[in-house]
Design a protein around this motif. Sequence first.
Motif, PDB file in Angstrom:
ATOM      1  N   LEU A  18     -25.023  38.682  51.730  1.00 22.23           N
ATOM      2  CA  LEU A  18     -24.489  38.713  50.221  1.00 22.23           C
ATOM      3  C   LEU A  18     -23.526  39.698  50.159  1.00 22.23           C
ATOM      4  CD1 LEU A  18     -25.365  38.256  47.269  1.00 22.23           C
ATOM      5  CD2 LEU A  18     -26.607  40.385  47.394  1.00 22.23           C
ATOM      6  N   LYS A  19     -23.422  40.592  50.757  1.00 25.68           N
ATOM      7  CA  LYS A  19     -21.911  41.553  50.626  1.00 25.68           C
ATOM      8  C   LYS A  19     -20.870  40.923  51.236  1.00 25.68           C
ATOM      9  CE  LYS A  19     -24.777  45.831  51.037  1.00 25.68           C
ATOM     10  NZ  LYS A  19     -25.309  47.108  51.711  1.00 25.68           N
ATOM     11  N   LYS A  20     -20.979  39.966  52.186  1.00 20.49           N
ATOM     12  CA  LYS A  20     -19.854  39.301  52.749  1.00 20.49           C
ATOM     13  C   LYS A  20     -19.411  38.509  51.749  1.00 20.49           C
ATOM     14  CE  LYS A  20     -19.099  40.422  57.110  1.00 20.49           C
ATOM     15  NZ  LYS A  20     -17.935  40.428  57.786  1.00 20.49           N
ATOM     16  N   MET A  21     -20.368  37.429  51.034  1.00 21.00           N
ATOM     17  CA  MET A  21     -19.964  36.616  50.181  1.00 21.00           C
ATOM     18  C   MET A  21     -19.225  37.232  48.830  1.00 21.00           C
ATOM     19  SD  MET A  21     -23.572  34.515  50.392  1.00 21.00           S
ATOM     20  CE  MET A  21     -23.117  33.244  49.089  1.00 21.00           C
ATOM     21  N   VAL A  22     -19.979  38.466  48.488  1.00 21.29           N
ATOM     22  CA  VAL A  22     -19.289  39.091  47.194  1.00 21.29           C
ATOM     23  C   VAL A  22     -17.614  39.680  47.484  1.00 21.29           C
ATOM     24  CG1 VAL A  22     -19.467  41.071  45.869  1.00 21.29           C
ATOM     25  CG2 VAL A  22     -21.299  39.721  46.268  1.00 21.29           C
ATOM     26  N   HIS A  23     -17.663  39.886  48.859  1.00 25.40           N
ATOM     27  CA  HIS A  23     -16.363  40.556  49.321  1.00 25.40           C
ATOM     28  C   HIS A  23     -15.277  39.384  49.208  1.00 25.40           C
ATOM     29  CE1 HIS A  23     -13.290  42.570  51.415  1.00 25.40           C
ATOM     30  NE2 HIS A  23     -13.120  41.647  52.339  1.00 25.40           N
ATOM     31  N   LYS A  24     -15.650  38.209  49.360  1.00 22.16           N
ATOM     32  CA  LYS A  24     -14.593  37.060  49.681  1.00 22.16           C
ATOM     33  C   LYS A  24     -14.396  36.651  48.153  1.00 22.16           C
ATOM     34  CE  LYS A  24     -16.406  34.764  53.687  1.00 22.16           C
ATOM     35  NZ  LYS A  24     -16.797  33.837  54.496  1.00 22.16           N
ATOM     36  N   LYS A  25     -15.273  37.013  47.118  1.00 19.54           N
ATOM     37  CA  LYS A  25     -14.446  36.699  45.733  1.00 19.54           C
ATOM     38  C   LYS A  25     -13.753  37.627  45.155  1.00 19.54           C
ATOM     39  CE  LYS A  25     -19.306  34.489  44.777  1.00 19.54           C
ATOM     40  NZ  LYS A  25     -18.425  33.030  44.597  1.00 19.54           N
ATOM     41  N   GLY A  26     -13.530  38.914  45.992  1.00 20.93           N
ATOM     42  CA  GLY A  26     -12.646  39.922  45.266  1.00 20.93           C
ATOM     43  C   GLY A  26     -12.897  40.384  43.875  1.00 20.93           C
ATOM     44  N   PRO A  27     -13.790  40.864  43.628  1.00 13.91           N
ATOM     45  CA  PRO A  27     -14.130  41.523  42.434  1.00 13.91           C
ATOM     46  C   PRO A  27     -13.122  42.808  42.179  1.00 13.91           C
ATOM     47  CG  PRO A  27     -16.027  42.001  43.754  1.00 13.91           C
ATOM     48  CD  PRO A  27     -15.156  40.945  44.402  1.00 13.91           C
ATOM     49  N   THR A  28     -12.665  43.059  41.219  1.00 17.42           N
ATOM     50  CA  THR A  28     -11.906  44.141  40.919  1.00 17.42           C
ATOM     51  C   THR A  28     -12.596  45.174  39.867  1.00 17.42           C
ATOM     52  OG1 THR A  28     -10.669  42.995  39.405  1.00 17.42           O
ATOM     53  CG2 THR A  28      -9.767  43.266  41.631  1.00 17.42           C
ATOM     54  N   SER A  29     -13.559  44.921  39.158  1.00 18.38           N
ATOM     55  CA  SER A  29     -14.269  45.740  38.190  1.00 18.38           C
ATOM     56  C   SER A  29     -15.908  45.468  38.254  1.00 18.38           C
ATOM     57  CB  SER A  29     -13.843  45.339  36.753  1.00 18.38           C
ATOM     58  OG  SER A  29     -14.277  43.973  36.444  1.00 18.38           O
ATOM     59  N   LYS A  30     -16.640  46.434  37.599  1.00 20.18           N
ATOM     60  CA  LYS A  30     -17.935  46.166  37.647  1.00 20.18           C
ATOM     61  C   LYS A  30     -18.544  44.994  37.169  1.00 20.18           C
ATOM     62  CE  LYS A  30     -20.141  50.809  37.891  1.00 20.18           C
ATOM     63  NZ  LYS A  30     -21.185  51.804  37.176  1.00 20.18           N
ATOM     64  N   ALA A  31     -17.897  44.811  35.964  1.00 18.89           N
ATOM     65  CA  ALA A  31     -18.205  43.240  35.432  1.00 18.89           C
ATOM     66  C   ALA A  31     -17.955  42.380  36.401  1.00 18.89           C
ATOM     67  CB  ALA A  31     -17.315  42.936  34.086  1.00 18.89           C
ATOM     68  N   ASP A  32     -16.861  42.047  37.018  1.00 15.52           N
ATOM     69  CA  ASP A  32     -16.571  41.138  37.955  1.00 15.52           C
ATOM     70  C   ASP A  32     -17.655  41.237  39.331  1.00 15.52           C
ATOM     71  OD1 ASP A  32     -14.493  40.401  36.458  1.00 15.52           O
ATOM     72  OD2 ASP A  32     -12.989  41.346  37.753  1.00 15.52           O
ATOM     73  N   LEU A  33     -17.787  42.502  39.458  1.00 14.63           N
ATOM     74  CA  LEU A  33     -18.818  42.627  40.692  1.00 14.63           C
ATOM     75  C   LEU A  33     -20.282  42.073  40.321  1.00 14.63           C
ATOM     76  CD1 LEU A  33     -19.410  44.010  43.601  1.00 14.63           C
ATOM     77  CD2 LEU A  33     -19.859  46.085  42.217  1.00 14.63           C
ATOM     78  N   ALA A  34     -20.983  42.354  39.107  1.00 11.90           N
ATOM     79  CA  ALA A  34     -22.022  41.847  38.751  1.00 11.90           C
ATOM     80  C   ALA A  34     -21.934  40.515  38.704  1.00 11.90           C
ATOM     81  CB  ALA A  34     -22.263  42.486  37.146  1.00 11.90           C
ATOM     82  N   THR A  35     -20.966  39.525  38.254  1.00 10.20           N
ATOM     83  CA  THR A  35     -20.866  38.232  38.276  1.00 10.20           C
ATOM     84  C   THR A  35     -20.678  37.616  39.767  1.00 10.20           C
ATOM     85  OG1 THR A  35     -19.672  38.510  36.195  1.00 10.20           O
ATOM     86  CG2 THR A  35     -19.574  36.295  37.582  1.00 10.20           C
TER      87      THR A  35
END
Length: 375
Positions: free
Chosen positions: A320-337
């Motif tokens: 899951l962390k690998k997949m989230v890292h690939k999406k490149g979130p820059t804020s908490k809202a982006d991270l949650a999404t």
Amino acid sequence: MDTCPRLDVPVSVQFKTPAVMTPWRAAGRSGVVRTMAPTREMSLETKERIVKLLEEGNPSRMVAKDVGCSQSAVSKIWTKYKQHGMVVKAKRTGRPRKTSKRQDKQLKAICLENRKSTTKQMKHKWEEVGVNVCDRTVRNRLKEMGFQYRKAKRKPALTPKHKRTRLQWAKERQSWTVDDWMKVVFSDESRICIGQGDDAGTFVWCRSSEIYEEACLKKTTKFPQSLMIWGCMSGKGTGEMTVVNSSINAQVYIDILDSFLIPSIEQMFGDDEIIFQDDNASCHRAKTVKAFLEERHIQSMSWPANSPDLNPIENLWWRLKKMVHKKGPTSKADLATAIKESWHQIDAEYCLSLIKSMPHRLKAVIKAKGGATKY
């Protein structure tokens, strides 16, 4: 100038006969001298087999064909055997070995005394017992013994009590089949940070003068934003997952179980009985939590302390962390999404493969006598 041959000197002396060159030394048209490639020395077992076959009366041609070598090699081995009365190993020229077998054992003891020592530190320790060699020799000797300088694996500290508990827990369930583990719902909490999931490091192509250019940097933040999540899984796939915005106490945990665990069980198993797994966090083992699970007729699984290697959901967090890292979130809202999208993208086949690994995990714990495993 007179170029006629002198009459007082024999003709055979006047003209040099070209040296006869063996085929493997003769130069080709390109002028490059070709040398015969070095051959591998025949093992002592093979030589003894050749002698045995010849003593049984087999012809040398058949022996050579059977062993896979030339007939001349068979003849040489037989000649040496008749001279010495035994199969001998040919003497080799070259630089003598710098250390003896006894000194190599001393180096092994030095290495096992402190596995975190560098080759330079081991070299100085070896010098104390009278062995004066360079760092490269130390590395070569350790390599011959099968040692490699590796990055130490990060694992929880296990006390003797932890190991005994882990070993007992594994032995009690070593007869469980994959079908038995399919009835277990695994759960856990995990914190995901922005930029996490790049544990292997980032490699870039750059020249020595470009090391600090913008495109060649791996940027870090001092206090990265993060979110705590709770989730569950089984061999049938992922269950519900939620972001936890507060610290988890017994009441918060009960609310999570009521809102997310119960729907997950109903969705994956219907009215079938299941076993619920969670770790030994104080909020998980509170009396009110136990009472809640008993009221809902949910059987809870005992769990050995400091045993993330026995929980397959840990592997799911890593993915899951690998997949989230690939999406490149820059804020908490982006991270949650990104977390929610990635969670729903994890397929049931991956979860099933993790559950199928449970018998192997137990075997690894039993083999390690309760110690750390590769999982």
